[in-house]
Design a protein around this motif. Structure first.
Motif, PDB file in Angstrom:
ATOM      1  N   LEU A   1      25.393   2.368  26.985  1.00 52.81           N
ATOM      2  CA  LEU A   1      23.996   1.994  26.190  1.00 52.81           C
ATOM      3  C   LEU A   1      23.785   2.734  25.312  1.00 52.81           C
ATOM      4  CD1 LEU A   1      22.132   1.088  29.704  1.00 52.81           C
ATOM      5  CD2 LEU A   1      23.338  -0.515  27.984  1.00 52.81           C
ATOM      6  N   HIS A   2      23.982   4.134  25.331  1.00 50.91           N
ATOM      7  CA  HIS A   2      23.677   4.997  24.306  1.00 50.91           C
ATOM      8  C   HIS A   2      24.521   4.757  23.067  1.00 50.91           C
ATOM      9  CE1 HIS A   2      22.924   9.004  22.172  1.00 50.91           C
ATOM     10  NE2 HIS A   2      24.087   9.107  22.008  1.00 50.91           N
ATOM     11  N   ASN A   3      25.812   4.756  23.271  1.00 50.41           N
ATOM     12  CA  ASN A   3      26.726   4.393  22.138  1.00 50.41           C
ATOM     13  C   ASN A   3      26.402   3.104  21.339  1.00 50.41           C
ATOM     14  OD1 ASN A   3      27.850   6.554  22.782  1.00 50.41           O
ATOM     15  ND2 ASN A   3      29.675   5.735  24.010  1.00 50.41           N
ATOM     16  N   GLN A   4      25.959   1.908  22.149  1.00 52.17           N
ATOM     17  CA  GLN A   4      25.590   0.681  21.450  1.00 52.17           C
ATOM     18  C   GLN A   4      24.358   1.015  20.681  1.00 52.17           C
ATOM     19  OE1 GLN A   4      25.540  -2.391  24.783  1.00 52.17           O
ATOM     20  NE2 GLN A   4      27.664  -2.658  24.362  1.00 52.17           N
ATOM     21  N   LYS A   5      23.477   1.853  21.120  1.00 51.56           N
ATOM     22  CA  LYS A   5      22.474   2.245  20.186  1.00 51.56           C
ATOM     23  C   LYS A   5      22.533   2.746  18.916  1.00 51.56           C
ATOM     24  CE  LYS A   5      18.654   4.186  22.150  1.00 51.56           C
ATOM     25  NZ  LYS A   5      17.782   4.769  23.163  1.00 51.56           N
TER      26      LYS A   5
ATOM     27  N   ARG B   1      24.676   2.293  17.245  1.00 54.88           N
ATOM     28  CA  ARG B   1      25.243   1.120  15.977  1.00 54.88           C
ATOM     29  C   ARG B   1      24.454  -0.301  15.996  1.00 54.88           C
ATOM     30  NH1 ARG B   1      30.844   1.230  15.119  1.00 54.88           N
ATOM     31  NH2 ARG B   1      30.503   3.131  13.705  1.00 54.88           N
ATOM     32  N   PRO B   2      23.477   0.127  15.824  1.00 49.24           N
ATOM     33  CA  PRO B   2      22.248  -1.476  15.990  1.00 49.24           C
ATOM     34  C   PRO B   2      22.848  -2.420  15.329  1.00 49.24           C
ATOM     35  CG  PRO B   2      20.936   0.444  15.083  1.00 49.24           C
ATOM     36  CD  PRO B   2      22.322   0.945  14.973  1.00 49.24           C
TER      37      PRO B   2
ATOM     38  N   GLY C   1      23.323   3.746  13.396  1.00 52.86           N
ATOM     39  CA  GLY C   1      21.809   4.185  13.265  1.00 52.86           C
ATOM     40  C   GLY C   1      21.321   5.201  12.643  1.00 52.86           C
TER      41      GLY C   1
ATOM     42  N   GLY D   1      20.922  10.810  16.751  1.00 54.10           N
ATOM     43  CA  GLY D   1      21.276   9.750  17.479  1.00 54.10           C
ATOM     44  C   GLY D   1      22.652   9.039  17.246  1.00 54.10           C
TER      45      GLY D   1
END
Lengths: 257, 256
Positions: free
Chosen positions: A84-88, A90-91, B109, B214
């Motif tokens: 989940l962190h990794n998907q965030k 790369r939005p 991001g 991030g």
């Protein structure tokens, strides 16, 4: 303690948890495979049933088994947190992505492979672990003559079974046990279960093809001299030999029983 | 004689950070195969300018493959289909006449799009500022070779130091992780005597800053290593892990 908390909440610390639990599960595979090889012995399941009693009752092994359950859960939960962190990170996704050009299929699909393995583990434990612990398996008595070495096998009703016993009476060794062996034979009559097992072992092969050496990389145990050995073990022992050994068991039972 | 080709390019256009953005298709006609990829974009931009349209914004500076300014995610890969080069060193002969080329900005991001294909990579600067330096007191010029460094170690440190901070590792990584960049910067100083004083403080501070920005977490796919124009190796990431865990578990008294 604050230091430990900050360490394990960092991206590197979470990777460390994945690596530690993953490698621990790898070592378990060796023990599990070696023990289960007794399924191939022609003794009506005596050795296998004695072994399963030992594995569920010997205190140090019981402690390790709890560590094992915890490792599976922690490994899966942290995988989810990291994904989940990794998907965030790369939005906005790429329109064209050629992942196969720069990374192996296994390394890009650890999550899918892991999910297959988790489904497998739940099914596996429901079929054997749960039934064994809740007396949902048949019971068996082995009588072995100490002079001739001949063994007779007899299923006994649940009412006659109290606990695992092994004693000698009048030159005859008597063993009464939960018949997990029979449960295994019964379960693997189901061709779909056999297919699930074979598919899951293939998934495990691919998972460990990337996972085993990856754990060492995460620890920072990277050395020109020793990394080739780690890679060799990861590929040939953990990604090929061990999954093949496990996959052979349901196939053997299905085709011979 | 150079060959000429006609191409179609699908380019990401985005007015600013807030804009949603989207793809626009352009013709790139009569492109010489000796042109660099950026020169091809220059030709397209000239055409757009003549028509009174807004030219495509993209980052570039030295065009010699050493500054790390050019980016571009071309046909699903950072810096295009070749390895060990930046986009300015990619030539149009690597493409075929009539081909459609999709050009996207780095997607992360932590690298917000400034405009079109240009992204803001100051996150890397902030990671550097967190610990990617050695504190030296100025004074007389030290003698050459005053501090001996074994040749293999010097070479390894030099390899790490060749990182140009272009961000292709982040762009290539399916997790949007910056670990190849951060590990190269940590390594180059951890390997040399001059970097020892701040060694463990540096590892911790730079990893902290990386997380704050991030960036994603590494899963050792090795995509970064393959796409890195300077061929920074995955060994650096293992070294960073070692530096960080050593710092956190055993060297707390050496950090401030």
């Amino acid at each position: 303690m604050g230091n430990f908390k900050s360490t394990f909440s960092s991206t590197l610390g979470k990777k460390l948890i994945m690596a530690l639990t993953g490698l621990f599960l790898c070592t378990f595979l060796i023990v599990h495979l070696v023990g289960n090889l007794q399924i191939f012995s022609h003794d009506g399941g005596k050795a296998f049933n004695e072994y399963s009693y030992f594995m569920t009752h010997f205190p140090p092994i019981k402690i390790i088994s709890y560590l094992l359950y915890a490792s599976i859960i922690i490994h899966a939960v942290y995988a989810l947190i990291l994904t989940l962190h990794n998907q965030k990170a790369r939005p906005v996704k790429y329109a064209v992505y050629e992942g196969g050009k720069n990374a192996s299929w296994s390394s890009r699909n650890m999550g899918i492979l892991g999910t297959v393995l988790l489904i497998f583990i739940v099914t596996h434990m429901a079929n054997f672990w749960f039934k064994y612990h809740n007396d949902m398996v048949p019971f068996v008595e082995y009588r072995t003559s100490l002079q001739t070495g001949e063994t007779t096998v007899k299923e006994i009703p649940a009412s006659e079974f109290r606990d695992f016993v092994k004693y000698v009476d009048n030159g005859v060794e008597i063993v009464r046990a939960k018949d997990l062996y029979q449960q295994v034979s019964y379960a693997f009559q189901n061709v779909w279960l056999v297919i699930l097992y074979v598919v899951a072992m293939a998934a495990m092969g691919f998972h460990l093809y990337h996972g085993f050496w990856s754990a060492f990389q995460t620890f920072g145990w990277d050395h020109k001299k020793y990394m080739p050995i780690v890679s060799f073990l990861g590929v040939w022992v953990f990604a090929v030999l061990i999954p093949l050994g496990f996959a052979a068991m349901p196939l053997y039972v299905y085709f011979t029983k | 004689m150079s060959k000429h080709m006609n191409l179609t390019i699908k380019v990401w256009r985005q007015k600013n950070v807030q804009d949603k953005g989207g793809f626009k298709t352009y013709k790139a006609d009569n492109i010489a195969d000796d042109m660099s990829f950026l020169e091809m974009l220059d030709v397209v931009n000239e055409g757009l300018t003549k028509k009174g349209e807004d030219p495509i914004h993209f980052d570039h500076d030295c065009r010699e493959g050493i500054c790390g300014m050019c980016s571009l995610y071309i046909n699903g890969r950072p810096h295009g289909p070749k390895t060990a080069i930046t986009t300015c060193q990619l030539h149009m002969r690597s493409f075929n006449d009539g081909e459609t080329i999709t050009i996207e900005p780095w997607r992360s991001g932590a690298f917000p799009v400034i405009k079109d294909l240009a992204v803001d990579r100051t996150a890397f600067d902030r990671i550097q500022q967190a610990g990617g330096y050695v504190s030296v007191n100025t004074g007389g010029i030290p003698d050459a070779n005053e501090i001996p460094v074994p040749k293999p170690i010097a070479d390894e440190a030099f390899n790490s130091a060749t990182c140009i901070g272009c961000g292709a590792c982040v762009a290539a990584c399916k997790n949007g992780s910056a670990m190849l960049f951060v590990s190269a910067k940590i390594s180059q100083m951890a390997l040399l005597p001059q970097g020892q004083q701040e060694r463990y403080q540096r590892a911790q501070a730079m990893v902290n800053q990386m997380d704050t920005e991030g960036f994603g977490s590494c899963t050792n796919t090795g995509a970064c290593e393959v796409e890195c124009p300077k061929e920074i190796s995955l060994t650096n990431i293992a070294r960073m892990n070692r530096e960080y865990f050593t710092a956190k578990f055993f060297k707390e008294e050496e950090m401030h």
